[in-house]
Design a protein around this motif. Structure first.
Motif, short mmCIF file in Angstrom:
data_model
loop_
_atom_site.label_atom_id
_atom_site.label_comp_id
_atom_site.label_asym_id
_atom_site.label_seq_id
_atom_site.Cartn_x
_atom_site.Cartn_y
_atom_site.Cartn_z
N ASN A 29 8.36 9.66 18.33
CA ASN A 29 8.27 11.05 18.77
C ASN A 29 9.49 11.80 18.23
O ASN A 29 10.60 11.59 18.69
CB ASN A 29 8.24 11.04 20.31
CG ASN A 29 8.36 12.41 20.93
OD1 ASN A 29 7.90 13.40 20.35
ND2 ASN A 29 8.96 12.47 22.09
N PHE A 30 9.26 12.64 17.24
CA PHE A 30 10.37 13.41 16.67
C PHE A 30 10.52 14.73 17.44
O PHE A 30 9.56 15.51 17.51
CB PHE A 30 10.10 13.72 15.18
CG PHE A 30 10.31 12.54 14.27
CD1 PHE A 30 11.59 12.15 13.90
CD2 PHE A 30 9.22 11.82 13.79
CE1 PHE A 30 11.79 11.06 13.06
CE2 PHE A 30 9.41 10.72 12.95
CZ PHE A 30 10.69 10.35 12.58
N CYS A 31 11.70 14.96 17.99
CA CYS A 31 11.96 16.23 18.68
C CYS A 31 12.54 17.20 17.67
O CYS A 31 13.70 17.08 17.25
CB CYS A 31 12.92 16.01 19.84
SG CYS A 31 12.19 15.03 21.15
N VAL A 32 11.73 18.14 17.26
CA VAL A 32 12.09 19.08 16.20
C VAL A 32 12.01 20.49 16.76
O VAL A 32 10.96 20.87 17.31
CB VAL A 32 11.12 18.95 15.00
CG1 VAL A 32 11.52 19.91 13.88
CG2 VAL A 32 11.08 17.52 14.48
N ASN A 33 13.06 21.25 16.62
CA ASN A 33 13.13 22.56 17.27
C ASN A 33 12.80 22.39 18.75
O ASN A 33 11.95 23.07 19.31
CB ASN A 33 12.20 23.57 16.59
CG ASN A 33 12.55 25.00 16.97
OD1 ASN A 33 13.64 25.28 17.50
ND2 ASN A 33 11.65 25.92 16.71
N TYR A 34 13.46 21.39 19.34
CA TYR A 34 13.21 20.99 20.71
C TYR A 34 14.35 21.45 21.63
O TYR A 34 15.53 21.31 21.28
CB TYR A 34 13.09 19.46 20.79
CG TYR A 34 12.99 18.99 22.22
CD1 TYR A 34 11.75 18.91 22.85
CD2 TYR A 34 14.15 18.73 22.96
CE1 TYR A 34 11.67 18.55 24.18
CE2 TYR A 34 14.07 18.38 24.30
CZ TYR A 34 12.83 18.29 24.90
OH TYR A 34 12.74 17.96 26.22
N GLY A 35 13.99 21.95 22.80
CA GLY A 35 14.96 22.25 23.84
C GLY A 35 14.37 21.83 25.18
O GLY A 35 13.22 22.15 25.48
N GLY A 36 15.15 21.11 25.97
CA GLY A 36 14.65 20.63 27.25
C GLY A 36 14.31 21.77 28.22
O GLY A 36 13.30 21.72 28.92
#
Ligand code: IPE
Ligand code: IPE
Ligand code: MG
Length: 238
Positions: free
Chosen positions: A136-143
């Protein structure tokens, strides 16, 4: 460093490991190289990590590759990161498919360069039936953004007078189908979360390593899993 592989109990490896791959820039700066060279080396480390993770029998590996805050960096670094992302996917795609890896992405598509988005979407589509392991690649990710997006999704499906519950919110997370994160590793020596998986890390075990991501070796992963196996996870109970 000790050889940690032989200390790991192969029957108790974490199902889901998440990694904040930090330290690429400092790795390059220490060598008077451009920061992007650090990111290139960092991408190669992901390649070898995939083999080790399969070998260990992990079910899911979540990798933080670009945060919603990383847009604050100079445009040349951000553009370079998308180029590296594209060439990584293009050069590793056959291997990923041969190794039966399923690739998914978490994050906001809006804002990504069109070419990067297309390459990402092709990779997701072409690996969607693979079974061996999920990356699972978190790309342009914010929690924080993920939680807000999930609440907004829930509102759209909400029945009159219905209240939000933990289970309902879980259903709308980007990663709703994934098991809980057992172990979170951050390389690069910083002791913070940097807006990674805020909701999902509620009971995760954390291991912080000083090693800069481009220097990350299989033995660092074994060490982190060894530490994880020696933790007493109580989940609030006794
Ligand atoms: C992590 O390395 C990769 C990204 C955030 C894209 P950094 O680029 O943050 O490296 P440092 O922390 O500056 O060394
Ligand atoms: C977190 O690292 C994001 C990624 C590794 C993709 P950062 O380098 O962006 O985090 P901060 O700025 O040190 O908190
Ligand atoms: Mg950093």
């Amino acid at each position: 460093m000790k050889d940690y592989k032989r200390l790991i109990d192969p029957n108790r490896v974490a199902a889901h490991v998440a990694i904040i791959m930090d330290g690429n820039g400092r790795w390059a700066e220490k060598r008077s190289l451009p920061r992007l060279e650090g990111h290139r080396r960092g991408a190669e480390v992901i390649d070898s990590l995939m083999d080790v993770a399969v070998d260990l029998g992990l079910q899911v590996v979540t990798l933080y590759t670009f945060s919603t805050e990383n847009w604050l960096r100079p445009k040349a670094e951000v553009d370079g990161l998308w180029e590296i992302t594209e060439s990584f996917i293009i050069s590793k795609k056959e291997k990923i498919k041969q190794n039966d890896l399923r690739i998914i992405f978490s994050g906001i598509k809006n804002g990504l360069p069109a070419s990067t988005l297309r390459i990402i979407e092709e990779l997701i589509e072409e690996t969607k039936n693979n079974k061996k392991m999920t990356i699972n690649f978190c790309v342009n990710y914010g929690g924080r953004q993920e939680i807000v997006d999930s609440v907004n999704q829930w509102i759209q499906h909400r029945k009159l007078n219905e209240s939000l519950t933990i289970d309902k919110l879980n259903k709308y997370l980007y990663t709703s189908e994934l098991p809980d994160v057992d172990l979170m590793i951050r390389t690069g020596g910083e002791y913070r979360i940097s807006n990674f998986l805020l909701w999902q890390l509620a009971y995760t075990e954390f291991v912080f390593l000083k090693v800069l991501w481009p220097d990350f070796k299989p033995n660092h992963l074994y060490k982190a899993i060894y530490e994880y196996q020696n933790r007493d996870r109580r989940f609030g109970g006794l």
